[in-house]
Design a protein around this motif. Structure first.
Motif, short mmCIF file in Angstrom:
data_model
loop_
_atom_site.label_atom_id
_atom_site.label_comp_id
_atom_site.label_asym_id
_atom_site.label_seq_id
_atom_site.Cartn_x
_atom_site.Cartn_y
_atom_site.Cartn_z
N SER A 83 0.84 -1.19 0.00
CA SER A 83 0.00 0.00 0.00
C SER A 83 0.88 1.25 0.00
O SER A 83 1.82 1.36 0.78
CB SER A 83 -0.89 -0.02 1.25
OG SER A 83 -1.27 1.27 1.61
N THR A 84 0.57 2.20 -0.90
CA THR A 84 1.32 3.45 -1.00
C THR A 84 1.24 4.21 0.32
O THR A 84 2.20 4.87 0.74
CB THR A 84 0.75 4.31 -2.15
OG1 THR A 84 0.69 3.49 -3.32
CG2 THR A 84 1.62 5.51 -2.44
N ASP A 85 0.09 4.11 0.99
CA ASP A 85 -0.12 4.82 2.25
C ASP A 85 0.17 3.94 3.47
O ASP A 85 -0.30 4.23 4.58
CB ASP A 85 -1.57 5.35 2.31
CG ASP A 85 -1.90 6.22 1.11
OD1 ASP A 85 -1.05 7.05 0.73
OD2 ASP A 85 -3.00 6.05 0.52
N LYS A 86 0.90 2.86 3.23
CA LYS A 86 1.33 1.95 4.31
C LYS A 86 0.16 1.34 5.10
O LYS A 86 0.23 1.13 6.31
CB LYS A 86 2.28 2.67 5.27
CG LYS A 86 3.56 3.17 4.58
CD LYS A 86 4.55 3.63 5.63
CE LYS A 86 5.90 3.96 5.03
NZ LYS A 86 6.06 5.34 4.59
N VAL A 87 -0.94 1.08 4.38
CA VAL A 87 -2.10 0.47 5.04
C VAL A 87 -1.93 -1.05 5.10
O VAL A 87 -2.34 -1.70 6.06
CB VAL A 87 -3.40 0.85 4.31
CG1 VAL A 87 -4.62 0.19 4.95
CG2 VAL A 87 -3.58 2.37 4.27
N PHE A 88 -1.31 -1.61 4.06
CA PHE A 88 -1.05 -3.06 4.05
C PHE A 88 0.23 -3.32 3.27
O PHE A 88 0.70 -2.47 2.50
CB PHE A 88 -2.22 -3.82 3.40
CG PHE A 88 -2.63 -3.29 2.05
CD1 PHE A 88 -2.00 -3.74 0.88
CD2 PHE A 88 -3.64 -2.34 1.92
CE1 PHE A 88 -2.38 -3.24 -0.36
CE2 PHE A 88 -4.03 -1.86 0.68
CZ PHE A 88 -3.39 -2.30 -0.47
N LYS A 89 0.81 -4.48 3.53
CA LYS A 89 2.08 -4.83 2.88
C LYS A 89 2.23 -6.35 2.91
O LYS A 89 2.20 -6.96 3.98
CB LYS A 89 3.23 -4.17 3.65
CG LYS A 89 4.59 -4.40 3.00
CD LYS A 89 5.69 -3.72 3.80
CE LYS A 89 6.94 -3.77 2.96
NZ LYS A 89 8.17 -3.91 3.61
N SER A 90 2.39 -6.93 1.74
CA SER A 90 2.57 -8.38 1.69
C SER A 90 4.06 -8.72 1.81
O SER A 90 4.91 -7.85 1.65
CB SER A 90 2.03 -8.93 0.37
OG SER A 90 2.97 -8.69 -0.68
N LYS A 91 4.32 -9.98 2.07
CA LYS A 91 5.69 -10.47 1.94
C LYS A 91 5.94 -10.70 0.45
O LYS A 91 5.02 -10.49 -0.36
CB LYS A 91 5.86 -11.76 2.74
CG LYS A 91 5.06 -12.94 2.19
CD LYS A 91 5.34 -14.21 3.00
CE LYS A 91 4.64 -15.42 2.42
NZ LYS A 91 5.27 -15.98 1.21
#
Ligand SMILES: [Cu+2]
Length: 132
Positions: free
Chosen positions: A89-97
């Motif tokens: 997520s550009t806004d650091k809402v989610f991030k996968s491995k």
């Protein structure tokens, strides 16, 4: 015709009527069950639309690029490419491995808004989820 005969006939007719009523109520139950089953089937098919909340990663792109979901929906990304990718997520809402081929990442969106994201390995790969 004697009174006795009349009574017997009357008794017989009443029995038949009871039988008919029983059959009618059995039929009503069967119809009601059928309706309930039909209703359940409709409800089940209305719920099972996972294809609408899925993003496929293939050939260095997210598909669909923009996905619209409802608040509370879970979006699942699947890497169908033969090289690894991420969903960040550009806004650091989610991030996968790092997702290898066939691997999935899911995120549940609870707040309406627009959520742009990209692949941190290939930042030109972008997409967004719109939550209503
Ligand atoms: Cu990538």
């Amino acid at each position: 015709m004697t009174c006795k005969d009349d009574n017997r006939k009357h008794a017989q007719r009443t029995k038949e009527e009871i039988n008919m009523r029983r059959q009618a109520s059995t039929l009503a139950i069967v119809v009601a069950l059928g309706l309930v089953l039909a209703g359940l089937t409709v409800a089940a098919s209305a719920q099972s639309k996972p294809d609408l909340r899925e993003v496929s990663i293939d050939n260095f792109s997210f598909g669909p690029t923009e996905l619209t979901v409802m608040a509370g929906d879970t979006v699942t990304w699947t890497n169908r490419d033969d090289i690894p990718h991420t969903v960040v997520s550009t806004d650091k809402v989610f991030k996968s491995k790092v997702l290898d081929t066939g691997e999935k990442f899911s995120f549940t969106f609870t707040t309406p808004g627009t959520y742009p994201y990209f692949c941190s390995i290939h930042p030109k790969m972008t997409g967004r989820v719109v939550v209503r």
